[in-house]
Design a protein around this motif. Structure first.
Motif, PDB file in Angstrom:
ATOM      1  N   UNK A  12     100.625 -89.661  27.571  1.00 55.00           N
ATOM      2  CA  UNK A  12     101.901 -89.134  27.078  1.00 55.00           C
ATOM      3  C   UNK A  12     101.778 -87.916  26.183  1.00 55.00           C
ATOM      4  N   UNK A  13     100.627 -87.715  25.552  1.00 52.24           N
ATOM      5  CA  UNK A  13     100.519 -86.614  24.605  1.00 52.24           C
ATOM      6  C   UNK A  13      99.380 -85.643  24.924  1.00 52.24           C
ATOM      7  N   UNK A  14      98.796 -85.758  26.121  1.00 53.73           N
ATOM      8  CA  UNK A  14      97.736 -84.820  26.485  1.00 53.73           C
ATOM      9  C   UNK A  14      98.243 -83.684  27.369  1.00 53.73           C
ATOM     10  N   UNK A  15      99.453 -83.823  27.882  1.00 51.80           N
ATOM     11  CA  UNK A  15     100.027 -82.783  28.728  1.00 51.80           C
ATOM     12  C   UNK A  15     101.519 -83.059  28.884  1.00 51.80           C
ATOM     13  N   UNK A  16     102.165 -82.219  29.631  1.00 56.91           N
ATOM     14  CA  UNK A  16     103.585 -82.412  29.933  1.00 56.91           C
ATOM     15  C   UNK A  16     103.782 -82.971  31.344  1.00 56.91           C
ATOM     16  N   UNK A  17     102.724 -83.529  31.927  1.00 58.11           N
ATOM     17  CA  UNK A  17     102.853 -84.076  33.285  1.00 58.11           C
ATOM     18  C   UNK A  17     103.909 -85.167  33.351  1.00 58.11           C
ATOM     19  N   UNK A  18     103.975 -85.997  32.297  1.00 56.88           N
ATOM     20  CA  UNK A  18     104.972 -87.069  32.301  1.00 56.88           C
ATOM     21  C   UNK A  18     106.385 -86.470  32.352  1.00 56.88           C
ATOM     22  N   UNK A  19     106.592 -85.349  31.652  1.00 53.27           N
ATOM     23  CA  UNK A  19     107.924 -84.729  31.621  1.00 53.27           C
ATOM     24  C   UNK A  19     108.284 -84.154  32.993  1.00 53.27           C
ATOM     25  N   UNK A  20     107.311 -83.550  33.658  1.00 60.21           N
ATOM     26  CA  UNK A  20     107.549 -83.037  35.003  1.00 60.21           C
ATOM     27  C   UNK A  20     107.897 -84.178  35.950  1.00 60.21           C
ATOM     28  N   UNK A  46     101.975 -93.985  29.170  1.00 58.56           N
ATOM     29  CA  UNK A  46     103.251 -93.260  29.089  1.00 58.56           C
ATOM     30  C   UNK A  46     104.442 -94.175  28.776  1.00 58.56           C
ATOM     31  N   UNK A  47     104.622 -95.302  29.459  1.00 54.44           N
ATOM     32  CA  UNK A  47     105.817 -96.099  29.175  1.00 54.44           C
ATOM     33  C   UNK A  47     105.692 -97.094  28.015  1.00 54.44           C
ATOM     34  N   UNK A  48     104.603 -97.042  27.241  1.00 49.30           N
ATOM     35  CA  UNK A  48     104.452 -97.949  26.104  1.00 49.30           C
ATOM     36  C   UNK A  48     105.599 -97.725  25.118  1.00 49.30           C
ATOM     37  N   UNK A  49     106.228 -98.816  24.704  1.00 51.30           N
ATOM     38  CA  UNK A  49     107.409 -98.741  23.833  1.00 51.30           C
ATOM     39  C   UNK A  49     107.045 -98.325  22.406  1.00 51.30           C
ATOM     40  N   UNK A  50     108.035 -97.803  21.718  1.00 54.31           N
ATOM     41  CA  UNK A  50     107.966 -97.492  20.281  1.00 54.31           C
ATOM     42  C   UNK A  50     106.899 -96.471  19.919  1.00 54.31           C
ATOM     43  N   UNK A  51     106.658 -95.488  20.784  1.00 52.71           N
ATOM     44  CA  UNK A  51     105.712 -94.427  20.463  1.00 52.71           C
ATOM     45  C   UNK A  51     106.390 -93.372  19.598  1.00 52.71           C
ATOM     46  N   UNK A  52     105.634 -92.811  18.691  1.00 54.23           N
ATOM     47  CA  UNK A  52     106.118 -91.696  17.886  1.00 54.23           C
ATOM     48  C   UNK A  52     104.996 -90.685  17.733  1.00 54.23           C
ATOM     49  N   UNK A  66     108.351 -90.336  25.735  1.00 49.79           N
ATOM     50  CA  UNK A  66     108.243 -90.669  27.156  1.00 49.79           C
ATOM     51  C   UNK A  66     108.843 -92.024  27.518  1.00 49.79           C
ATOM     52  N   UNK A  67     108.606 -93.040  26.695  1.00 54.71           N
ATOM     53  CA  UNK A  67     109.087 -94.370  27.064  1.00 54.71           C
ATOM     54  C   UNK A  67     110.607 -94.403  27.164  1.00 54.71           C
ATOM     55  N   UNK A  68     111.314 -93.685  26.305  1.00 53.68           N
ATOM     56  CA  UNK A  68     112.783 -93.650  26.371  1.00 53.68           C
ATOM     57  C   UNK A  68     113.245 -93.026  27.679  1.00 53.68           C
ATOM     58  N   UNK A  69     112.561 -91.977  28.108  1.00 51.30           N
ATOM     59  CA  UNK A  69     112.939 -91.307  29.348  1.00 51.30           C
ATOM     60  C   UNK A  69     112.682 -92.211  30.551  1.00 51.30           C
ATOM     61  N   UNK A  92      96.427-102.541  26.362  1.00 53.42           N
ATOM     62  CA  UNK A  92      97.892-102.662  26.356  1.00 53.42           C
ATOM     63  C   UNK A  92      98.254-104.103  26.664  1.00 53.42           C
ATOM     64  N   UNK A  93      99.143-104.677  25.865  1.00 54.82           N
ATOM     65  CA  UNK A  93      99.684-106.003  26.145  1.00 54.82           C
ATOM     66  C   UNK A  93     100.998-105.780  26.874  1.00 54.82           C
ATOM     67  N   UNK A  94     100.964-105.926  28.185  1.00 53.82           N
ATOM     68  CA  UNK A  94     102.123-105.582  29.017  1.00 53.82           C
ATOM     69  C   UNK A  94     103.389-106.328  28.602  1.00 53.82           C
ATOM     70  N   UNK A  95     103.243-107.571  28.181  1.00 54.80           N
ATOM     71  CA  UNK A  95     104.430-108.366  27.834  1.00 54.80           C
ATOM     72  C   UNK A  95     105.128-107.860  26.584  1.00 54.80           C
ATOM     73  N   UNK A  96     104.361-107.320  25.635  1.00 58.18           N
ATOM     74  CA  UNK A  96     104.980-106.867  24.387  1.00 58.18           C
ATOM     75  C   UNK A  96     105.038-105.345  24.264  1.00 58.18           C
ATOM     76  N   UNK A  97     104.148-104.631  24.957  1.00 62.04           N
ATOM     77  CA  UNK A  97     104.087-103.180  24.800  1.00 62.04           C
ATOM     78  C   UNK A  97     104.956-102.404  25.776  1.00 62.04           C
ATOM     79  N   UNK A  98     105.312-103.018  26.886  1.00 62.05           N
ATOM     80  CA  UNK A  98     106.164-102.322  27.861  1.00 62.05           C
ATOM     81  C   UNK A  98     107.602-102.815  27.751  1.00 62.05           C
TER      82      UNK A  98
END
Length: 123
Positions: A12-20, A46-52, A66-69, A92-98
């Protein structure tokens, strides 16, 4: 309508590929196409919740995380799948992080996407 697939490998923060990937998927959904994302390697972050990213939101670089988008896309019918091996390797803990609607799959899900989609964009 067409089925558009995305293979997203960048974090999510190494490029803008997620935005594209988001913008292309958003446009496809808005015109009635089916959209599926497969997040692989660092793309699983990229879709991990609560990133800042403190300090960057003020400058406009990351005014939206990214996760909001991707939650918007899921809400509008996109399928978002993250590679389970990549999820595990990154702690990543899929149940709590996504957020709700983000699925965890495996490489056969990517193979299905490659076989079923009319076009696949790799970013």
């Amino acid at each position: 309508m067409a089925h558009l697939g995305f293979l997203l490998t960048g974090g999510p923060f190494d490029s803008e590929r997620w935005r594209t990937a988001y913008e292309l998927g958003r446009a496809a959904l808005d015109t009635g196409h089916d959209v599926t994302y497969f997040h692989y390697l660092d793309g699983a972050l990229v879709p991990v919740a609560d990133q800042t990213l403190p300090g960057c939101a003020d400058d406009g670089l990351y005014d939206e995380m990214p996760t909001a988008k991707f939650q918007e896309l899921v809400g509008d019918g996109a399928e978002v799948i993250c590679c389970g091996l990549c999820v595990d390797a990154r702690g990543i803990d899929a149940e709590t992080d996504y957020p709700e609607g983000v699925e965890v799959g495996l490489l056969p899900d990517l193979a299905d996407l490659l076989g079923e989609a009319d076009r696949v964009v790799s970013l």
